[in-house]
Design a protein around this motif. Structure first.
Motif, PDB file in Angstrom:
ATOM      1  N   ASP A  24      -3.297   5.983  -1.476  1.00 40.29           N
ATOM      2  CA  ASP A  24      -3.053   5.470  -0.124  1.00 40.29           C
ATOM      3  C   ASP A  24      -3.209   3.951  -0.058  1.00 40.29           C
ATOM      4  N   TRP A  25      -4.362   3.450  -0.484  1.00 42.95           N
ATOM      5  CA  TRP A  25      -4.535   2.008  -0.324  1.00 42.95           C
ATOM      6  C   TRP A  25      -4.166   1.228  -1.583  1.00 42.95           C
ATOM      7  N   ASP A  26      -3.593   1.888  -2.551  1.00 44.21           N
ATOM      8  CA  ASP A  26      -3.172   1.234  -3.796  1.00 44.21           C
ATOM      9  C   ASP A  26      -4.283   0.335  -4.342  1.00 44.21           C
TER      10      ASP A  26
ATOM     11  N   GLY B 264     -15.153   9.174   4.907  1.00 41.55           N
ATOM     12  CA  GLY B 264     -13.953   8.898   5.688  1.00 41.55           C
ATOM     13  C   GLY B 264     -13.705   9.935   6.746  1.00 41.55           C
ATOM     14  N   PRO B 265     -12.515   9.866   7.352  1.00 45.48           N
ATOM     15  CA  PRO B 265     -12.201  10.753   8.472  1.00 45.48           C
ATOM     16  C   PRO B 265     -12.156  12.229   8.066  1.00 45.48           C
ATOM     17  N   SER B 266     -12.062  13.083   9.098  1.00 45.60           N
ATOM     18  CA  SER B 266     -12.207  14.529   8.911  1.00 45.60           C
ATOM     19  C   SER B 266     -11.249  15.111   7.882  1.00 45.60           C
ATOM     20  N   ARG B 267     -10.054  14.495   7.702  1.00 49.07           N
ATOM     21  CA  ARG B 267      -9.101  15.089   6.760  1.00 49.07           C
ATOM     22  C   ARG B 267      -9.671  15.194   5.342  1.00 49.07           C
ATOM     23  N   ASN B 268     -10.678  14.375   5.038  1.00 47.53           N
ATOM     24  CA  ASN B 268     -11.247  14.406   3.689  1.00 47.53           C
ATOM     25  C   ASN B 268     -12.028  15.675   3.396  1.00 47.53           C
TER      26      ASN B 268
ATOM     27  N   SER C  27     -16.620   9.265   8.842  1.00 47.09           N
ATOM     28  CA  SER C  27     -16.403   7.963   9.454  1.00 47.09           C
ATOM     29  C   SER C  27     -14.965   7.870   9.910  1.00 47.09           C
ATOM     30  N   GLU C  28     -14.737   7.455  11.115  1.00 48.22           N
ATOM     31  CA  GLU C  28     -13.368   7.292  11.583  1.00 48.22           C
ATOM     32  C   GLU C  28     -12.846   5.916  11.177  1.00 48.22           C
ATOM     33  N   ALA C  29     -13.750   4.975  10.992  1.00 44.35           N
ATOM     34  CA  ALA C  29     -13.337   3.624  10.625  1.00 44.35           C
ATOM     35  C   ALA C  29     -12.938   3.590   9.155  1.00 44.35           C
ATOM     36  N   ALA C  30     -11.878   2.824   8.848  1.00 45.98           N
ATOM     37  CA  ALA C  30     -11.486   2.646   7.452  1.00 45.98           C
ATOM     38  C   ALA C  30     -12.436   1.642   6.820  1.00 45.98           C
ATOM     39  N   LEU C  31     -12.995   2.016   5.685  1.00 52.76           N
ATOM     40  CA  LEU C  31     -13.900   1.099   4.977  1.00 52.76           C
ATOM     41  C   LEU C  31     -13.176   0.573   3.751  1.00 52.76           C
ATOM     42  N   ASP C  32     -13.246  -0.732   3.529  1.00 54.02           N
ATOM     43  CA  ASP C  32     -12.645  -1.271   2.315  1.00 54.02           C
ATOM     44  C   ASP C  32     -13.540  -0.894   1.134  1.00 54.02           C
ATOM     45  N   PRO C  33     -12.985  -0.948  -0.085  1.00 54.73           N
ATOM     46  CA  PRO C  33     -13.738  -0.451  -1.255  1.00 54.73           C
ATOM     47  C   PRO C  33     -15.085  -1.132  -1.467  1.00 54.73           C
ATOM     48  N   ILE C  34     -15.180  -2.408  -1.121  1.00 51.89           N
ATOM     49  CA  ILE C  34     -16.454  -3.107  -1.336  1.00 51.89           C
ATOM     50  C   ILE C  34     -17.523  -2.557  -0.389  1.00 51.89           C
TER      51      ILE C  34
ATOM     52  N   THR D  62       0.848  -1.197   0.000  1.00 49.21           N
ATOM     53  CA  THR D  62       0.000   0.000   0.000  1.00 49.21           C
ATOM     54  C   THR D  62       0.885   1.250   0.000  1.00 49.21           C
ATOM     55  N   TYR D  63       0.255   2.392  -0.066  1.00 47.67           N
ATOM     56  CA  TYR D  63       0.954   3.685  -0.074  1.00 47.67           C
ATOM     57  C   TYR D  63       2.038   3.712  -1.143  1.00 47.67           C
ATOM     58  N   LEU D  64       1.620   3.498  -2.381  1.00 50.41           N
ATOM     59  CA  LEU D  64       2.521   3.454  -3.521  1.00 50.41           C
ATOM     60  C   LEU D  64       3.657   2.471  -3.252  1.00 50.41           C
TER      61      LEU D  64
ATOM     62  N   ALA E 243       0.367   0.321  12.559  1.00 51.22           N
ATOM     63  CA  ALA E 243      -0.567   0.908  11.590  1.00 51.22           C
ATOM     64  C   ALA E 243       0.067   2.145  10.975  1.00 51.22           C
ATOM     65  N   VAL E 244      -0.365   2.462   9.758  1.00 51.23           N
ATOM     66  CA  VAL E 244       0.164   3.640   9.079  1.00 51.23           C
ATOM     67  C   VAL E 244      -0.319   4.892   9.804  1.00 51.23           C
ATOM     68  N   SER E 245       0.615   5.786  10.090  1.00 56.29           N
ATOM     69  CA  SER E 245       0.235   7.058  10.696  1.00 56.29           C
ATOM     70  C   SER E 245       0.552   8.174   9.716  1.00 56.29           C
TER      71      SER E 245
ATOM     72  N   VAL F 183     -15.499  -5.039   5.679  1.00 56.60           N
ATOM     73  CA  VAL F 183     -15.375  -6.502   5.647  1.00 56.60           C
ATOM     74  C   VAL F 183     -13.909  -6.928   5.639  1.00 56.60           C
ATOM     75  N   VAL F 184     -13.064  -6.049   5.107  1.00 57.32           N
ATOM     76  CA  VAL F 184     -11.627  -6.346   5.113  1.00 57.32           C
ATOM     77  C   VAL F 184     -10.982  -5.461   6.164  1.00 57.32           C
ATOM     78  N   LYS F 185     -10.215  -6.083   7.044  1.00 60.62           N
ATOM     79  CA  LYS F 185      -9.594  -5.307   8.118  1.00 60.62           C
ATOM     80  C   LYS F 185      -8.078  -5.347   7.991  1.00 60.62           C
ATOM     81  N   THR F 186      -7.451  -4.230   8.301  1.00 55.03           N
ATOM     82  CA  THR F 186      -5.992  -4.189   8.296  1.00 55.03           C
ATOM     83  C   THR F 186      -5.497  -4.696   9.644  1.00 55.03           C
ATOM     84  N   VAL F 187      -4.660  -5.733   9.615  1.00 52.45           N
ATOM     85  CA  VAL F 187      -4.174  -6.342  10.850  1.00 52.45           C
ATOM     86  C   VAL F 187      -2.877  -5.683  11.290  1.00 52.45           C
TER      87      VAL F 187
ATOM     88  N   THR G 163       3.909  -2.603   3.485  1.00 50.98           N
ATOM     89  CA  THR G 163       3.281  -3.915   3.307  1.00 50.98           C
ATOM     90  C   THR G 163       2.246  -4.071   4.407  1.00 50.98           C
ATOM     91  N   GLU G 164       1.003  -4.276   4.033  1.00 53.50           N
ATOM     92  CA  GLU G 164      -0.048  -4.438   5.034  1.00 53.50           C
ATOM     93  C   GLU G 164      -0.544  -5.878   5.044  1.00 53.50           C
ATOM     94  N   THR G 165      -0.898  -6.332   6.239  1.00 55.27           N
ATOM     95  CA  THR G 165      -1.562  -7.624   6.359  1.00 55.27           C
ATOM     96  C   THR G 165      -3.035  -7.340   6.573  1.00 55.27           C
TER      97      THR G 165
END
Ligand SMILES: Cc1cc2nc3c(=O)[nH]c(=O)nc-3n(C[C@H](O)[C@H](O)[C@H](O)COP(=O)(O)OP(=O)(O)OC[C@H]3O[C@@H](n4cnc5c(N)ncnc54)[C@H](O)[C@@H]3O)c2cc1C
Ligand SMILES: Nc1ncnc2c1ncn2[C@@H]1O[C@H](COP(=O)(O)O)[C@@H](O)[C@H]1O
Lengths: 318, 253
Positions: free
Chosen positions: B119-121, B62-66, B86-93, A131-133, B23-25, B210-214, A137-139
């Motif tokens: 961001d999420w490629d 999405g979050p306030s930055r949008n 929304s503060e939660a990240a939503l997957d594209p689906i 991700t991020y260009l 997590a990405v900050s 439905v898809v969560k970033t671990v 790497t995200e799981t």
């Protein structure tokens, strides 16, 4: 069932299909590895696929002569739900990335995009992706009986064909009418060696100076090394090279053993397409060019002086 | 006709990204309107400039930055904006059901949804929205023309590019090279402050990721960075490099 949607081109199964077979076998989901072949007049493709999987399903229909995300998604979703699929694997090609979301929506399933690693335990599908260009790497994971996955090309090893062929079954599917009318098509020049399949890539940027410079330096070196040819966006936008050769965020993602960048500055959008190469070599006259930050080897110098000399040297074997 | 343009605020390509607690900050990263979304917005504005009776609505989920992305879109020329917070990240689906619902409510006939997100490629949103609405999609477009309700253009496909014609409604995703997005002028930035930016709560849409970033990891591959000087003796440097590639790296024959 683990369903793999066959990718093919010019009458042959693509390497990405064999890569998906490896991804499917390694994922650990239950059920036979099944390849689905969609198209018109695809008997030869299906025969090739039969040496890679435990079964092959074929939808051979005149309505599939022209690719369309809508017909492809309809056929795949039908087969996946009839066959009680656990995983549907789709190639991370342009087409795969545009019909996989439709398949996921139709099946009310999660979509894990462009995965580079895949595991299935119970109902949990877990994958890694960039991700991020491609800087991160995200799981990711999703819990659902059926998940749709697009598989990044060039990551998994290609499965080897077996001597014995698996059984093939024809499937009848009701397909929607096409709504987008294709009025013309320009095929990209067939590249000598496909970028996503090459071990060696020689890639050129604005620094080669001209289309002639590109031919002499980049193609010249690639020919001697038996390499594929890549290009930066600038070179493609200028019309020096076809789009099919573009590497980067909006072009191809490549992962060769060695990537030789000639006169490429190394913008983030370019790096995101090649920074996973095992070895990176850069030739650029600007010592501060960002490409040197990610290079294993390189020369600060003029490509017009350095590269002809390299071509001369690699021509002499031993 | 109404055109929806989906926008998002993403890190600038050159921005430094950090991983904090797996997590990405994006704290401290320079954020911009996703360039792929900008191409879609610019194209919608051009349709209107060329006389199409279009209302252009920028939407973000999405979050306030949008909100920044929506402000930029309004400053470029969008008529109004909707922000589903929304503060939660939503997957594209999951996200696609929110976008589809907005399209139904607004009775939109054309949706732009960017290209590969910086961001999420991901490039799944457009196609997922099209499927939910039962519309056709045109992805990776690099040329578009609107004539009445007929859209013609060209887009990239697996082995080259195709010209196409489609009757609206449709979802369109973009590609660098589609156009050169305009800059927001100061007067337009001021005017944009008065345009409507409606806020809605995600709760009203009954969706869940439905898809969560671990976890997330920086992709750092240590490179050898053995860089030779080739200014004074180019032939010597070339010979040295070829030798290294043959015997040390063993990547060429
Ligand atoms: C949304 C978006 C998507 C993009 N997607 C991509 C993409 O997919 N792929 C991509 O490549 N780019 C992409 N770009 C463009 C990217 O930002 C850069 O503009 C591009 O990669 C630069 O190409 P370049 O390195 O050939 O040219 P430049 O940046 O101009 O670099 C040329 C280099 O050549 C060197 N040079 C010049 N002459 C010589 C010489 N005689 N000898 C040695 N060195 C020399 C210079 O020092 C310089 O470093 C994208 C941009 C955006 C905004
Ligand atoms: N569509 C998405 N689906 C799942 N995770 C995402 C999505 N978009 C962003 N993320 C990830 O979720 C985390 C937080 O994202 P954000 O809500 O955009 O701050 C980051 O690690 C993102 O990469």
């Amino acid at each position: 069932m683990i369903l793999i949607v066959a990718e093919y081109a010019n009458g042959k199964l693509s390497k990405s299909t064999a890569e998906m077979v490896t991804a499917a076998r390694g994922a650990g989901a239950e059920g036979p590895v099944t390849i689905l072949v969609l198209g018109s007049g695809v008997a030869a493709i299906a025969a090739e696929a039969a040496r890679l999987a435990e079964q092959v399903l074929v939808v051979d229909s005149a309505k599939l002569a022209q690719y369309s995300p809508e017909t492809w998604a309809a056929a795949i979703a039908f087969v996946a739900s009839e066959g009680e699929g656990k995983l549907v694997l789709i190639g991370g090609s342009r087409s795969g990335r545009e019909y996989s979301p439709r398949v996921a929506v139709k099946l009310n399933a999660p979509l894990l995009e462009d995965v580079i690693q895949l595991k299935r335990e119970g109902d949990v599908t877990r994958a890694q992706r960039y991700t991020y260009l491609a800087r991160v790497t995200e799981t990711v994971e999703a819990s659902a009986p059926l998940a749709v996955v697009s598989v990044k090309p060039g990551i998994f090893a290609a499965a080897q064909p077996a001597a014995a062929a698996a059984e093939q079954f024809d499937v009848d599917v009701e397909l929607p009418e096409l709504r987008v009318q294709v009025t013309g098509k320009t095929k990209s020049q067939a590249a000598r060696i496909s970028l996503t399949e090459a071990d060696i890539i020689v890639s050129g940027g604005r620094g080669v100076g001209s289309p002639e410079g590109f031919a002499a330096l980049v193609e010249g070196l690639a020919d001697k090394l038996g390499a594929a040819v890549g290009a930066s966006r600038v070179v493609v936008d200028a019309g020096w090279r076809p789009y099919a050769e573009q590497v980067g965020q909006t072009g191809k993602t490549v992962q060769p053993k060695v990537y030789i960048a000639i006169g490429i500055s190394g913008a983030v959008q370019h790096l995101s397409g090649m920074n996973k190469a095992k070895t990176i070599v850069a030739i650029n006259r600007d010592a501060d060019a960002p490409i040197f930050q990610v290079a294993d080897y390189g020369i600060v110098g003029d490509v017009q002086q350095i590269v002809p000399e390299m071509i001369r040297l690699v021509s002499k074997t031993g | 006709m109404k055109i929806l343009v989906y926008v998002r605020q993403v890190p600038d390509a050159e921005a430094t990204i950090a991983i904090v607690n797996g997590a990405v900050s994006l704290d401290g990263a320079k954020l911009v309107l996703d360039p792929m979304d900008e191409y879609g917005l610019e194209e919608a504005l051009r349709f209107r400039d060329a006389g199409a009776p279009a209302e252009i609505i920028a939407i973000a989920v999405g979050p306030s930055r949008n909100e920044e992305a929506l402000r930029s879109a309004l400053a470029m020329g969008a008529d109004r904006a909707i922000h589903v917070e929304s503060e939660a990240a939503l997957d594209p689906i999951a996200l696609s059901s929110v976008v589809a619902e907005l399209a139904r409510r607004e009775e939109a006939t054309l949706i732009f949804s960017g290209g590969r997100q910086a961001d999420w490629d991901s490039d799944a949103l457009g196609a997922a929205v099209a499927e939910r609405l039962g519309w056709p999609q045109l992805t990776w477009t690099n040329q578009l023309k609107l004539t009445g309700e007929q859209l013609t253009g060209r887009h990239d496909v697996d082995d080259g590019n195709e010209s196409f014609t489609v009757a609206l409604p449709a979802v369109v995703t973009t590609q660098q090279g589609l156009n050169n997005p305009r800059y927001a002028t100061l007067p337009n930035i001021m005017k944009a402050k008065k345009k409507e930016l409606r806020k809605e709560a995600l709760a009203a849409f009954a969706v869940q990721a439905v898809v969560k970033t671990v976890s997330a990891e920086m992709q750092v591959r240590t490179r050898l960075r053995k860089i030779l000087q080739g200014k004074d003796d180019p032939a010597g440097a070339a010979a040295q490099l070829v030798e290294i590639l043959r015997t040390e790296a063993k990547v060429i024959a």
